[in-house]
Design an enzyme around this catalytic site. Structure first.
Site: not given
Lengths: 196, 373
Positions: B148, B218, B315, B348-349
């Site tokens: 990232s 968040r 992602d 994405h994680d």
């Protein structure tokens, strides 16, 4: 090492740049790197093959040939290799054009569907050939565009592709003469060195 | 990795920043894993992402429940194999885990920097990381690795210090943010700014914490890190409380709601709001090719290392398409590149998770990264 790959090695200039389309586990690119100091890049879609090729220290790009090769600049490689993949792509004619746009020269190998055994099988049984060499059933095969030696040469002529050399692999290494004299009948694998 | 201990490196040479100001003196907190070899040629730098820090692997104490954020990838026999490599992981300047940042004291005023901390860009981090390399006696990294925002720093290294990096590993990154990415970051910042406790960033001096705003930021971010599929399989439409019975007028609470709120409150208890503002702005600013006539090919011609680029199928924050743009620019620049697009449901994680094919590709590549110059 598959026979067609050992055959085409001698057409690769030492130290040149080679793009291998459908490079599999990278066996051939590794050979070219180790014996001919070639700077190679491979394209592959099979995850396991990609990992093996990375482990060999090769530069491999995961990319589907059927989605084109537009990301490779014109004349950016000396030789583009398409070994035993022509019959598996959606548009073999477009791939040939792309090969000669990206590379100065191309090398193509494919199983010759005009081999007498295929003809005999189809002629006597009336069914699509299944053999040790072509082990798939028609409905479940990666090989969707079989062609013969004659078919390929006709396409090259139509596209003004120049055949620099032709080589063949026969049924057995003991009868090379039969295959080179009547390739469309006796070549199991056809090997072409082409350019524009 | 076992028990690891953070260290601090102090620098008194001013660091010129992209914004035009200097950071007069500063400190970097970092951890190292594995042994530096005699030639000092087996060092690997790990660059962290938006909310990461120096604690990438191992545990700080025997009571620690969770290891460092990239423990899956760093350790003996793992992709970044500490039996071969000396791994350096730092908290970037502007951070809030021990390196100089908005919560540090501004030597000029004697007060916390707060919102007056200079805005940073990825290149500032890279320059400060280069100072850390000097401090540790590392002339050339065997590899620089980042996911990232970390991948953006790795790429910036390859352009700014081409003779100081041999392999650049860029995971789930992009050459610049899309309008959609920018939009999500703006929502996150607005959430923070709209919290009265934020007080234009001066909350530390006032003794308040903008926990609601930071938590909300968040929550928005977290949604973008997961795929639709990952959320569906993790929570579906399961209820935490209430029911759909007719005649019941109580609001229901879905599992995903409480999960997100939990993530938000956990985060706001351990992260600084000004750092979050600063980090998201650095992300927004990043554009690999801006200084190269907006030509990524021209940009990558300045690099002289080999690249591994990895993306994940689901992602949507930094999609495989963004990674293919990196790969295509490298191909056009005639730079050695390997690319793998990993089938993964986690969005994405995924770059933080031990997905088998990801681990295979990463390990296979790292094994070819030599430990000699």
């Amino acid at each position: 090492m598959r026979l067609d790959l050992t055959h085409i090695q001698r057409w690769i200039v030492p130290g040149s740049r080679v793009l291998d389309l459908g490079c599999g586990n990278g066996e051939f690119l590794q050979l070219l790197r180790d014996q001919r100091q070639v700077r190679g890049t491979g394209i592959e879609i099979d995850p396991h093959e990609i990992t093996s090729a990375i482990a060999r220290g090769l530069n491999i790009v995961e990319q589907n040939l059927d989605r084109g090769l537009a990301n490779f600049p014109d004349q950016s490689f000396d030789t583009v290799v398409l070994a035993h993949a022509l019959q598996a792509v959606h548009f073999p004619d477009r791939v040939l054009d792309e090969m000669l746009r990206i590379g100065r020269e191309g090398i193509v190998t494919f199983p010759n569907f005009g081999h007498w055994r295929c003809r005999l099988y189809l002629g006597t049984r009336g069914k699509m050939p299944v053999s040790r060499f072509m082990p798939y059933n028609w409905y479940d095969t990666p090989n969707i565009h079989f062609c013969t030696v004659k078919d390929f040469e006709a396409l090259c002529e139509q596209k003004n592709i120049r055949i620099l050399a032709r080589d063949v692999v026969g049924n057995t290494e003991r009868q090379p003469l039969l295959a080179s004299t009547w390739p469309n009948l006796f070549a199991t694998t056809a090997i072409y060195h082409i350019t524009r | 990795m076992g028990i690891v201990e953070p260290r601090i490196a102090r620098f008194d040479q001013p660091l010129p920043l992209a914004c035009g100001r200097d950071l007069a003196d500063y400190q970097l907190v970092y951890e190292t894993y594995g042994e530096l070899n005699e030639e000092r040629s087996n060092a690997v730098l790990v660059c962290h992402a938006l909310s990461g820090n120096h604690h990438a692997a191992g545990y700080h104490s025997a009571e620690d429940k969770k290891p460092g954020w990239w423990d899956e990838c760093i350790g003996p026999g793992k992709p970044v194999d500490t039996d071969r490599f000396f791994v350096v992981s730092l908290n970037n300047i502007g951070g809030c885990h021990g390196s100089t940042g908005p919560t540090s004291i501004n030597p000029r005023t004697g007060e916390p920097w707060g919102p007056d901390f200079p805005p940073l860009r990825a290149r500032d981090w890279v320059n400060s990381q280069a100072r850390l390399a000097d401090y540790l006696g590392i002339d050339c990294w065997a590899a620089i690795v980042g996911g990232s925002l970390g991948g953006m720093q790795a790429m910036r290294w390859a352009l700014e210090y081409p003779d100081r990096v041999r392999h650049c590993i860029v995971i789930a990154a992009a050459m610049k943010l899309s309008a959609q990415n920018l939009a999500f970051n703006e929502v996150a910042r607005q959430a923070i700014m709209s919290d009265p406790d934020f007080a234009d960033g001066h909350y530390q001096a006032r003794g308040t914490v903008p926990a609601r705003g930071l938590g909300l930021a968040r929550m928005v971010g977290h949604i973008t890190y997961l795929s639709d599929h990952a959320m569906a399989s993790k929570f579906g439409r399961d209820l935490r409380s209430g029911s759909f019975e007719q005649g019941d007028e109580q609001n229901v609470e879905f599992q995903v709601q409480s999960y997100l709120r939990y993530q938000g409150s956990q985060f706001s208890g351990s992260f600084d709001a000004n750092t979050y503002m600063l980090m998201t702005r650095a992300l927004d600013y990043f554009d690999l090719a801006r200084e190269y006539d907006n030509d990524p090919v021209a940009a990558f011609r300045h690099s002289s290392c080999s690249f591994l680029v990895i993306s994940f199928s689901t992602d949507w924050r930094f999609s495989p398409e963004r990674s293919r743009e990196i790969v295509n620019a490298l191909i056009a620049a005639d730079r050695p590149v390997t690319y793998a697009e990993i089938e993964a449901d986690e969005g994405h994680d995924a770059f933080l998770l031990p997905i088998p094919r990801y681990m295979d590709v990463f390990s296979a590549y790292m094994r070819r990264v030599g430990v000699r110059n």
